[in-house]
Design an enzyme around this catalytic site. Structure first.
Site, PDB file in Angstrom:
ATOM      1  N   LYS A 118      -5.628  18.216-153.738  1.00 54.97           N
ATOM      2  CA  LYS A 118      -6.077  17.242-154.737  1.00 54.97           C
ATOM      3  C   LYS A 118      -4.962  17.089-155.752  1.00 54.97           C
ATOM      4  O   LYS A 118      -4.802  17.928-156.641  1.00 54.97           O
ATOM      5  CB  LYS A 118      -7.376  17.698-155.405  1.00 54.97           C
ATOM      6  CG  LYS A 118      -8.211  16.516-155.928  1.00 54.97           C
ATOM      7  CD  LYS A 118      -9.564  16.959-156.376  1.00 54.97           C
ATOM      8  CE  LYS A 118     -10.645  15.932-156.490  1.00 54.97           C
ATOM      9  NZ  LYS A 118     -10.746  14.825-155.586  1.00 54.97           N
ATOM     10  N   GLU A 134     -11.127   9.076-144.498  1.00 57.50           N
ATOM     11  CA  GLU A 134     -11.827   9.001-145.787  1.00 57.50           C
ATOM     12  C   GLU A 134     -11.265   7.840-146.594  1.00 57.50           C
ATOM     13  O   GLU A 134     -10.338   7.156-146.157  1.00 57.50           O
ATOM     14  CB  GLU A 134     -11.674  10.311-146.558  1.00 57.50           C
ATOM     15  CG  GLU A 134     -10.229  10.629-146.939  1.00 57.50           C
ATOM     16  CD  GLU A 134     -10.084  11.796-147.905  1.00 57.50           C
ATOM     17  OE1 GLU A 134     -11.026  12.089-148.649  1.00 57.50           O
ATOM     18  OE2 GLU A 134      -9.002  12.387-147.927  1.00 57.50           O
ATOM     19  N   ARG A 155     -10.865  25.390-154.454  1.00 62.04           N
ATOM     20  CA  ARG A 155     -10.052  24.289-153.940  1.00 62.04           C
ATOM     21  C   ARG A 155      -8.820  24.072-154.812  1.00 62.04           C
ATOM     22  O   ARG A 155      -7.728  23.795-154.316  1.00 62.04           O
ATOM     23  CB  ARG A 155     -10.861  22.995-153.852  1.00 62.04           C
ATOM     24  CG  ARG A 155     -10.029  21.895-153.198  1.00 62.04           C
ATOM     25  CD  ARG A 155     -10.783  20.610-153.006  1.00 62.04           C
ATOM     26  NE  ARG A 155     -11.154  20.026-154.272  1.00 62.04           N
ATOM     27  CZ  ARG A 155     -12.205  19.220-154.437  1.00 62.04           C
ATOM     28  NH1 ARG A 155     -12.966  18.936-153.409  1.00 62.04           N
ATOM     29  NH2 ARG A 155     -12.474  18.718-155.610  1.00 62.04           N
TER      30      ARG A 155
HETATM   31  C1  LIG Z   1     -11.963  14.247-154.968  1.00 57.88           C
HETATM   32  C2  LIG Z   1     -11.870  13.612-153.643  1.00 57.88           C
HETATM   33  C3  LIG Z   1     -12.944  13.622-152.734  1.00 57.88           C
HETATM   34  C4  LIG Z   1     -14.304  14.162-153.078  1.00 57.88           C
HETATM   35  O1  LIG Z   1     -14.307  15.520-153.387  1.00 57.88           O
HETATM   36  P1  LIG Z   1     -15.524  16.136-154.204  1.00 57.88           P
HETATM   37  O2  LIG Z   1     -15.186  17.599-154.288  1.00 57.88           O
HETATM   38  O3  LIG Z   1     -16.757  15.907-153.410  1.00 57.88           O
HETATM   39  O4  LIG Z   1     -15.568  15.452-155.526  1.00 57.88           O
HETATM   40  C5  LIG Z   1     -12.746  13.081-151.482  1.00 57.88           C
HETATM   41  N1  LIG Z   1     -11.567  12.518-151.124  1.00 57.88           N
HETATM   42  C6  LIG Z   1     -10.523  12.464-151.976  1.00 57.88           C
HETATM   43  C7  LIG Z   1      -9.255  11.832-151.530  1.00 57.88           C
HETATM   44  C8  LIG Z   1     -10.638  13.001-153.257  1.00 57.88           C
HETATM   45  O5  LIG Z   1      -9.604  12.935-154.096  1.00 57.88           O
END
Ligand SMILES: *Cc1c(COP(=O)(O)O)cnc(C)c1O
Length: 258
Positions: A106, A140, A5
């Site tokens: 991210k 989300e 990722r």
């Molecule tokens: C980090 C994050 C997540 C969760 O990702 P994981 O890989 O499960 O830790 C979900 N949504 C957002 C906006 C994030 O920054």
């Protein structure tokens, strides 16, 4: 999956892409060196790899950085999961968390982009987080993925470019499928969410830190709607942490031995 990722995020941000083997070797070496400060479970050592462009050039709006620095922050942290803690979500239908084409990246800017709405939700509704549902599309929160547990069905948004593709989301869906749940990766609306919760459905947030946080209530159009139970989410969470803590067989080959 976390390395893949970050490589995808780097690609989408036009940053140099870290090489997989060297990156994984650096993570393992750091954990080895930090062995003495890793707290006992359920506390943990939080690892946060960070990638920043470093070209010493002013005009970067139209030219990507050819050089970058990858560093890994490591910090002991307590248990992010608090049994029985309230998780009140403000359902936000007007604003998006970030620009839609940036959703699966991210990056720090996306958290900053969401912060105004999160602070407003806290101040005006005493909410712990915001569930971003632009035009009614349930997506989300600012830092975790969302799923609805309606009886035997787990409903969550399919992997579009608008939201972050969580590794925990993937782990939870894999385990829930093995536990006998039907996994429905499909778009759903606030109206559907509201009707399901009023009829007893559960809802969860997923992310690395807390694994699963059961949602305890929603604020929709200014009205608070309680969630009837947190039982299923808590049981799925235990199935995940049992693997992390070595209490259950790691049949998916998720653990990395250091
Ligand atoms: C980090 C994050 C997540 C969760 O990702 P994981 O890989 O499960 O830790 C979900 N949504 C957002 C906006 C994030 O920054």
């Amino acid at each position: 999956m976390n390395i893949a990722r970050m490589r995808q995020s780097a690609r989408l941000l036009h940053l140099p892409v870290p090489e997989t083997e060297a990156f994984q070797a650096a993570l393992i070496e750091l954990v080895r060196r930090a062995a003495d400060i890793i707290p006992d479970a359920p506390a943990s050592l939080y690892l946060r790899p960070t990638l920043i462009g470093t070209d010493p050039v002013i005009g970067k709006a139209a030219t990507p950085s050819a050089n970058a620095l990858l560093y890994i922050l490591a910090s002991p942290v307590g248990d992010y999961f608090k049994t029985g803690a309230p998780m009140k979500l403000l359902v936000e239908t007007e604003h998006a968390r970030c620009a839609p084409h940036m959703g699966r990246i991210k990056c720090g800017g996306n958290y900053a982009s969401a912060l105004a709405w999160v602070l407003k939700a806290k101040e005006e509704h005493g909410a712990n987080q915001v569930l971003f549902c632009p035009n009614g599309d349930v997506q989300e929160t600012a830092a975790s993925n969302f799923a609805l547990i309606n009886g035997n069905e787990i409903i969550t948004k399919p992997l579009t470019s608008e939201f972050l593709h969580g590794v925990t989301r993937d782990s939870v869906l894999t385990i829930a499928n093995d536990l006998g749940y039907t996994i429905s990766e499909r778009n759903f609306t606030v109206a559907e969410l509201k009707a399901a919760v009023e009829q007893g459905a559960e809802a969860i947030l997923t992310g690395t830190a807390a694994v699963i946080s059961p949602v305890t209530s929603f604020v929709i159009d200014g009205k608070e709607i309680p969630v009837a139970s947190t039982e299923r989410g808590t049981a799925i969470r235990k199935a995940v942490t049992d693997i992390q803590f070595g209490l259950a067989e790691d049949k998916y080959d998720w653990l990395v031995r250091v």
